[in-house]
Design a protein around this motif. Structure first.
Motif, PDB file in Angstrom:
ATOM      1  N   UNK A  33     -42.147 -36.267  -8.910  1.00 24.03           N
ATOM      2  CA  UNK A  33     -41.638 -35.831 -10.213  1.00 24.03           C
ATOM      3  C   UNK A  33     -41.175 -37.033 -11.044  1.00 24.03           C
ATOM      4  N   UNK A  34     -40.779 -38.094 -10.362  1.00 21.62           N
ATOM      5  CA  UNK A  34     -40.290 -39.283 -11.061  1.00 21.62           C
ATOM      6  C   UNK A  34     -41.416 -40.140 -11.633  1.00 21.62           C
ATOM      7  N   UNK A  35     -42.667 -39.849 -11.279  1.00 26.04           N
ATOM      8  CA  UNK A  35     -43.782 -40.665 -11.771  1.00 26.04           C
ATOM      9  C   UNK A  35     -44.139 -40.256 -13.199  1.00 26.04           C
ATOM     10  N   UNK A  40     -51.142 -35.448 -12.020  1.00 29.63           N
ATOM     11  CA  UNK A  40     -52.289 -36.294 -11.701  1.00 29.63           C
ATOM     12  C   UNK A  40     -52.072 -37.064 -10.408  1.00 29.63           C
ATOM     13  N   UNK A  41     -50.888 -37.584 -10.199  1.00 32.25           N
ATOM     14  CA  UNK A  41     -50.628 -38.349  -8.977  1.00 32.25           C
ATOM     15  C   UNK A  41     -50.787 -37.457  -7.741  1.00 32.25           C
ATOM     16  N   UNK A  42     -50.348 -36.216  -7.835  1.00 29.22           N
ATOM     17  CA  UNK A  42     -50.533 -35.263  -6.742  1.00 29.22           C
ATOM     18  C   UNK A  42     -52.018 -35.015  -6.507  1.00 29.22           C
ATOM     19  N   UNK A  47     -57.239 -35.585  -3.607  1.00 33.57           N
ATOM     20  CA  UNK A  47     -58.670 -35.890  -3.733  1.00 33.57           C
ATOM     21  C   UNK A  47     -59.059 -37.058  -2.821  1.00 33.57           C
ATOM     22  N   UNK A  48     -58.285 -38.121  -2.850  1.00 35.87           N
ATOM     23  CA  UNK A  48     -58.599 -39.288  -2.016  1.00 35.87           C
ATOM     24  C   UNK A  48     -58.559 -38.942  -0.529  1.00 35.87           C
ATOM     25  N   UNK A  74     -53.282 -34.174 -17.978  1.00 31.71           N
ATOM     26  CA  UNK A  74     -53.381 -34.325 -16.529  1.00 31.71           C
ATOM     27  C   UNK A  74     -54.699 -33.768 -16.013  1.00 31.71           C
ATOM     28  N   UNK A  75     -55.138 -32.647 -16.591  1.00 30.45           N
ATOM     29  CA  UNK A  75     -56.420 -32.069 -16.211  1.00 30.45           C
ATOM     30  C   UNK A  75     -57.555 -33.024 -16.553  1.00 30.45           C
TER      31      UNK A  75
END
Length: 277
Positions: A33-35, A40-42, A47-48, A74-75
């Motif tokens: 949440x702090x990013x 997107x980070x999630x 994905x990786x 983000x999408x």
């Protein structure tokens, strides 16, 4: 992406897993949440961690639209990341669109030309002229809602009291009628895993089409039952799992745990493929 390219992915990965990227900020690890862009980070981490185990990702657009312009950004970053780094992955915009012709054309341009998704889910209720604008795009796929996994499917789709003049359930009429539309070879269909007993009848109508199958896992659908009655010579299934994979953990190990859950499904799918014949 062509249908054959999707089939090739299924064969090479021995998987027909679709992972739903339905991001709820109340369920993701709190440190994200702090990013700058936690959604997107999630997604990037998921994905990786799982791209080699699945053949498709399916963001449900409601989970992005709920956060306004930031969610839409983000999408866009998510689909760009998939296309840039894992271009062989089949992407699905789970948007359930469908409106009169001009409006559908704009929806199609948004998802196919601007966001560069390979496919989009579409509601059939308004009929041919609301769906054909999506079908006009070459090597893009329209995934029509046919028989969904929710309880409300019994209200209209398979309600014996809501039969057409030919005495057929609504979902069968949707399948049969849609085959007559222009560029219908670009159609796929949503069929819920919780309705596995109907797959035999569905395959009589659309034997060669791909079916996007939600409902395995958290909703209680059986993978083995779906495959028993729904597979065709090219597998012909995209089995979606969302919550069971992406929320396997809400700690710093969330991506690792997501991979473990995806691997379980991939191994089960591999076994089914190897014993298909």
């Amino acid at each position: 992406m062509t249908t054959q390219q999707l089939v090739n992915q299924i064969e090479s990965k021995r998987s027909f897993l679709c992972i739903g990227l339905d991001v709820d900020l109340t369920k993701i690890p709190q440190y994200l949440i702090e990013t700058e862009d936690p959604i997107f980070e999630f997604n990037k981490a998921i994905i990786d961690a799982t791209h080699d185990l699945c053949v498709s990702y399916k963001p449900n657009t409601a989970f992005y639209e709920a956060y306004g312009i930031k969610g839409w950004q983000s999408l866009q970053k998510t689909i760009n990341y998939i296309n840039d780094n894992y271009p062989n992955i089949f992407t699905i915009a789970d948007a359930k669109r469908g409106d009169i012709g001009n409006t559908s054309s704009m929806y199609a341009k948004a998802f196919f030309e601007d966001l560069h998704f390979d496919s989009v889910t579409v509601a059939p209720y308004m009929g041919k002229d609301s769906v054909e604008p999506f079908l006009a795009f070459e090597n893009k796929h329209t995934i029509l809602l046919a028989l969904t996994s929710n309880e409300g499917a019994f209200d209209f789709q398979i309600n014996s009291e809501v039969l057409g003049s030919n005495g057929k359930e609504l979902y069968k009429q949707v399948l049969e009628t849609s085959k007559q539309w222009k560029n219908s070879e670009n159609l796929m269909y949503v069929v819920g895993a919780t309705k596995a007993e109907h797959f035999t009848e569905i395959r009589k109508i659309v034997p060669d089409s791909f079916l996007l199958v939600p409902g395995v896992g958290a909703q209680g659908g059986s993978l083995s039952e779906v495959c028993k009655y729904g597979m065709n010579k090219n597998v012909g299934l995209l089995i979606n799992s969302s919550r069971g994979i992406i929320y396997a953990s809400n700690g710093v190990d969330f991506a690792e745990k997501a991979r473990a859950e995806a691997l379980k499904l991939q191994k089960e799918m591999e076994n089914i493929i190897l014993h298909q014949n």
